[in-house]
Design an enzyme around this catalytic site. Structure first.
Site: not given
Ligand code: DGY
Length: 419
Positions: A342, A35-36, A162, A386
């Site tokens: 999240y 992931w970037n 997200d 996370e």
């Molecule tokens: C995910 O798959 O939940 C990621 O956040 C997408 O980048």
């Protein structure tokens, strides 16, 4: 062994354990690719004990760059059926199978920080990466600015946050008709109460299908996409990275034409995210100009970008009292706060690092120290998760997480402070 050095060891083990040979996955299972912005933060962590490995991380990230300059948000180096949506859904058009969107531009800043660790050893590789960073930033300036100069995201995953409540109104306007049947994989790895809802996921996938249909042509996407938010994360991180790229260009004696003007343009864009009603930086609908009405942890990245304001510092003081472990990703007194879901409440250690480094640079030393101490305690007591519940610090999302380990090594650990 002291507790501190044991935690340093654990953090290094996590980075090494998530190393797939030149690139690092965020965590096994849930995110099995590169992931970037995760990768860029990992480089900063690696630089504390293995500078060559930090460089290979950044080189591998930029090796996925598309011809038009875009650096994708996911590079699918090796197939992994445990993740959805994979390369067949995305249909990226770069040299390595990839997604079709980017992520906030933090890599340029990490190239500078890694270079500063050992300028002599880093000169050659930084010189190689410089034109790639310039091309990526050029792509942002060409395709992601709104009329007021703020950087927009065309997908909630592009902003990296997200399911922040900032996107809710635009997400409600999307009709995900025709998205079809699909099986989520994320909720097989992590409790669904900590993940985005099905409502959100239908729209995430629908937007991916739209981009793939348009073969990720940025002009066509801008014309067709119903999602376009002027975003604090994208704007503040690009502004900061642009300053760092200018710094690198000067340090390396490379051509820096246009950078100063572009920085001024991005500063104006950052100003345009100031919501006077909230007296805070906020997401803004790029179509109708309305503010989302949310104070998020991205609001506090203004100092990282060098555009902090005293009113934002007042919110900072308040929010750090409202929760035990700031910075919450959404204000705890807001109607959408969810302490474990999240980006709707949880605390993210790497955002704290960027905000904390920015606070320190702006001379807000007490505020910076508080954030570092809180994050240190959060990780020491709850591990390398996370993200974390800001109310009690309990771990959430994926475990043994790379950027939390990197954040520990580069900033939160007492050894980072001494370095
Ligand atoms: C995910 O798959 O939940 C990621 O956040 C997408 O980048």
């Amino acid at each position: 062994m002291t507790i501190q050095s044991d935690l340093d060891r654990q953090a290094r083990d996590i980075l090494r354990g998530n190393d797939r040979g030149g690139y690092t996955v965020p965590t096994a299972g849930l995110y099995p690719y590169q992931w970037n912005w995760d990768s860029a933060i990992c480089a900063f962590g690696f630089a504390t004990f293995d500078v060559p490995r930090a460089w290979s991380e950044l080189e591998s990230l930029l090796s996925g760059q598309w011809d038009n300059g875009m650096v994708p948000h996911i590079l699918f180096h090796k197939p992994d059926p445990g993740y959805f949506p994979g390369p067949d859904v995305w249909q990226g058009i770069g040299p390595i199978p990839s997604s079709g969107i980017t992520q906030p531009a933090v890599a340029g800043s990490m190239v500078r920080l890694v270079y500063e660790r050992d300028p002599d050893a880093g000169r050659e590789v930084a010189t190689r990466l410089y034109p790639k960073l310039r091309a990526w930033h050029r792509w942002f300036l060409d395709w992601r600015l709104d009329s007021r100069g703020a950087v927009c995201s065309t997908h909630p995953w592009e902003a990296g946050r997200d399911n922040t409540p900032e996107w809710d109104r635009q997400m409600e306007r999307i009709n995900p008709e025709g998205v079809g049947e699909y099986t989520r994989r994320d909720t097989g790895h992590v409790d669904p109460s900590m993940r985005p809802t099905k409502f959100d996921y239908d729209r995430y996938i629908w937007l991916v299908q739209l981009g793939a249909r348009l073969q990720w042509d940025p002009a066509a996407l801008n014309a067709a996409s119903p999602f376009r938010m002027a975003d604090p994360t994208m704007t503040f991180l690009l502004l900061r990275a642009h300053r760092d790229v200018l710094w690198l260009g000067e340090a390396l004696d490379l051509e820096t034409d246009g950078l100063t003007d572009e920085i001024a343009q991005l500063e104006k864009g950052a100003d345009s995210l100031w919501n006077p009603v909230l007296a805070s930086f906020d997401g803004r609908d790029a179509f109708d100009g309305s503010f989302a009405g949310c104070i998020s942890n991205a609001s506090y990245l203004c100092w990282w970008a060098g555009v902090g304001r005293p009113e934002q510092a007042k919110h900072y003081a308040k929010v750090m009292e409202q929760v035990q472990y700031g910075l919450p990703s959404y204000q705890p007194d807001g109607p959408h706060f969810d302490s474990r879901r999240y980006w709707r409440g949880p605390t993210w250690a790497f955002i704290n690092m960027l905000a904390g480094m920015g606070l320190a640079e702006a001379g807000l030393t007490k505020e910076a120290a508080l954030l570092r101490e809180t994050t240190r305690a959060l990780i020491a007591e709850n591990g390398f998760a996370e993200y974390f519940d800001p109310l009690d610090g309990s771990p959430a999302g994926g475990k043994s997480f790379s950027w939390t380990a990197a954040t520990w090594l580069a900033w939160a650990s007492p050894s980072a402070e001494e370095a």
